[in-house]
Scaffold this motif. Structure first.
Motif: not given
Length: 638
Positions: A63, A581-582, A584-585, A588-589
């Motif tokens: 990222s 954005k992808n 970071d998503n 997180e998951n």
């Protein structure tokens, strides 16, 4: 009742030890926050958790890398915005200079600012950096490589293992060779199409190709399709004394076909069509030599597309491109006006040191020596046009057939370790190259053109005396009806870029994932935004009304190319922002998943801890009571 074995005490102690161990582990989990503190706690869970941790850390850095890419695009866009502003000002000045109420003296004042704008565009190209890495590079992609209708650059670099045996180097997804289907006229016909002048150029080009095929027979056998159409543009390029002629090619698309555009421009200011009938034999020979030079470019564009193409990953250096073309036309004064067979070693060494800065002169001598070096390794040590031509033919055939870079071909066919070794030793005039230069000057005998079409000591007039007659060749055909022709191929073919991430390369890669896969890398192209690249060979010149009007078109070409490059970086920035954005998503998951495996559920573990505390206290009480049981034996002994 026994006293030797306290079985109830042993049982209570064993149970107490179990409870104590469980309580200790529960305490460890509560104090650390992890339910897996060592592999023994959960071997499979630990392996999965550690893999996830590596992925999370890698994705976090990916990222950050993508954000660096966004910053790169923002800097590039800012620089290009300023270039666009300069072109807007240049347009204003060109329109002013195109007004008939001004004198040429007035236009020269305007031209002063035009030159400064041109210089500043080149400075912007050279000085725009990110982390000390130039964002734009002279070896970068040409802006017009973005000209395709679908917005994708057509790449001509094939995966390893595939080979080329036909011109332009197109194969389909199954590795089958694709040949030209037809040629389509692009651009309006010139006013000179039916003139003796145009026919002279047409016939001279055919004759030059015929001689090229005889000079480099293996190269032509390796890759050449018949009847490649080339358009002819006869116009004033930059005025008398400037560029004599230009040859161009580029990729494009039309419908579902790949198009290879070819055209040649001849400067009518230097070679006037109106005065053609009055040209002397020597002047016609000079024009023929220029045409031979440009036809060599087009043949190399065709047969050696990998290194000649706009935006090539491993481009040939300019000294080789221009030097190879000069081998057909002769030195055109670049060498003979500076050196003779009586020149001192110091003068020769000084000339050779300019290999990269004087491509048409020192580059020509360097290319001649390169051909000689190939031939000499095979035992042909005489400095003759035949030996030099044989060496260059072997070198270029190796690059065409084996898809070798110039560096690889030099390493394979000469005693030099590669391109850099050759360039360094030639520029420093080592013993071998200096000896060749001396022998070459003697072979030219101060009167020869040094062209490979004949012996080195033949003059330009002798070499090109019958340029417009004699043998012809249909492989490359100058069509005087239109200024440009697109040679059509049956489908759109895109070939993968060669992996190249080193500093100075025209293609960098952003590592936006945690694995070594193509999907985890995003290519970032670097473009050449120097004036000659943006204008596609045109110049800013408002010294005359005619030049000012031509400059208007040149500025339009440059502005369109700037917009293309800005569009590329803008689109890439948008893509990278979505990538971030992808990522970071995913982080997180993935972190949430890793937490379920590794982290302690504090509430559940606290209930377990409290339960074990109670059991531990009960166990301690039972152990005490079991130890008291044997005391009953004493009452029997009283």
């Amino acid at each position: 009742m026994v006293v030797q074995h306290n079985l109830s005490g042993m049982n209570a102690n064993r149970q107490l030890n179990i409870t104590t161990g469980i309580t200790a582990k529960s305490s460890e989990k509560l104090s650390s926050g992890y339910k897996i503190n060592r592999a023994a706690d959960d071997a499979a869970g630990l392996a999965i958790s550690e893999k996830m941790r590596r992925q999370i850390r890698g994705l976090n850095q990916g990222s950050n890398n993508a954000q660096d890419g966004v910053s790169w695009c923002q800097i590039a866009d800012g620089a290009l915005d300023e270039v666009s502003n300069m072109l807007t000002r240049a347009k204003e000045l060109a329109v002013q200079a195109s007004n008939g109420t001004l004198t040429d003296n007035d236009r020269r004042y305007i031209n002063e600012e035009m030159m400064k704008l041109s210089n500043e565009i080149d400075r912007t190209h050279a000085s725009t950096t990110f982390n000390d890495i130039p964002i734009f590079t002279e070896d970068g992609y040409a802006p017009n490589s973005l000209r395709n209708a679908d917005g994708n650059t057509l790449n001509i670099n094939l995966p390893s293992g595939q080979s080329i045996s036909v011109s332009l180097g197109f194969v389909d997804s199954d590795g089958n060779i694709v040949t030209p289907a037809n040629s389509e006229a692009i651009g309006s016909a010139t006013s000179y199409a039916d003139s003796d002048y145009a026919r002279f150029i047409q016939n001279t080009a055919a004759s030059a190709v015929s001689k090229l095929s005889q000079t480099f027979p293996n190269l032509f056998a390796a890759a050449s399709s018949p009847n490649i159409q080339i358009g002819l543009d006869l116009s004033s390029i930059d005025g008398r004394g400037g560029t004599l002629a230009q040859a161009w090619f580029g990729f494009g698309t039309a419908g579902d076909s790949t198009i290879m555009n070819y055209w040649m421009k001849v400067d009518t200011a230097d070679y006037s069509a109106a005065n053609f009938a009055d040209m002397t034999a020597a002047e016609k020979a000079d024009l023929a030599a220029v045409i031979a030079h440009e036809m060599t470019h087009l043949v190399m564009d065709d047969t050696l597309t990998d290194g000649m193409a706009p935006g090539a990953v491993n481009p040939y250096p300019k000294w080789f491109k221009e030097g190879a073309a000069q081998t057909a036309s002769g030195d055109n004064g670049w060498l003979s006006n500076r050196l003779s067979k009586s020149s001192s070693d110091a003068d020769i060494k000084n000339y050779m040191s300019q290999l990269k800065s004087m491509e048409y002169g020192a580059g020509y001598l360097g290319t001649m020596y390169l051909g000689y070096a190939v031939s000499a390794k095979n035992g042909n040590t005489a400095v003759t046009s035949a030996n030099i031509a044989q060496g260059l033919d072997a070198l270029m055939t190796d690059m065409a057939r084996n898809r070798h870079t110039l560096n690889q071909a030099i390493a394979a066919l000469t005693d030099y370790s590669g391109q850099a070794d050759f360039e360094n030793k030639f520029s420093s005039a080592d013993a071998a190259s200096l000896s060749f230069a001396r022998d070459f000057l003697n072979a030219r005998n101060d009167t020869g053109a040094g062209a490979l079409f004949s012996s080195l000591d033949q003059s330009e007039s002798q070499v090109f005396a019958n340029a417009a007659g004699g043998a012809t060749n249909s492989s490359y055909f100058i069509n005087t009806d239109n200024t440009k022709y697109g040679n059509s191929y049956g489908a759109i073919y895109e070939f993968p870029q060669k992996d190249s991430g080193a500093a100075g390369a025209s293609l960098l890669y952003l590592q936006v994932g945690s694995e070594n896969t193509e999907e985890d890398r995003i290519p970032l192209k670097r473009y050449n935004i120097k004036m000659d690249s943006l204008t596609e060979g045109g110049t800013f010149d408002t010294t005359t009304l005619e030049n000012a009007l031509e400059t208007l078109e040149t500025i339009n070409v440059a502005a369109m190319n700037v917009s293309r490059v800005r569009s590329y970086y803008g689109a890439l920035q948008n893509r990278l922002e979505h990538t971030i954005k992808n990522l970071d998503n995913v982080v997180e998951n993935t972190t949430a998943s890793e937490s379920l495996i590794r982290d302690t559920d504090m509430a559940t573990e606290m209930v377990r801890y409290s339960n074990n505390n109670i059991l531990m206290q009960a166990g301690q009480s039972m152990l005490a009571q079991a130890n008291q049981t044997n005391q009953g034996v004493l009452s029997l002994l009283q």
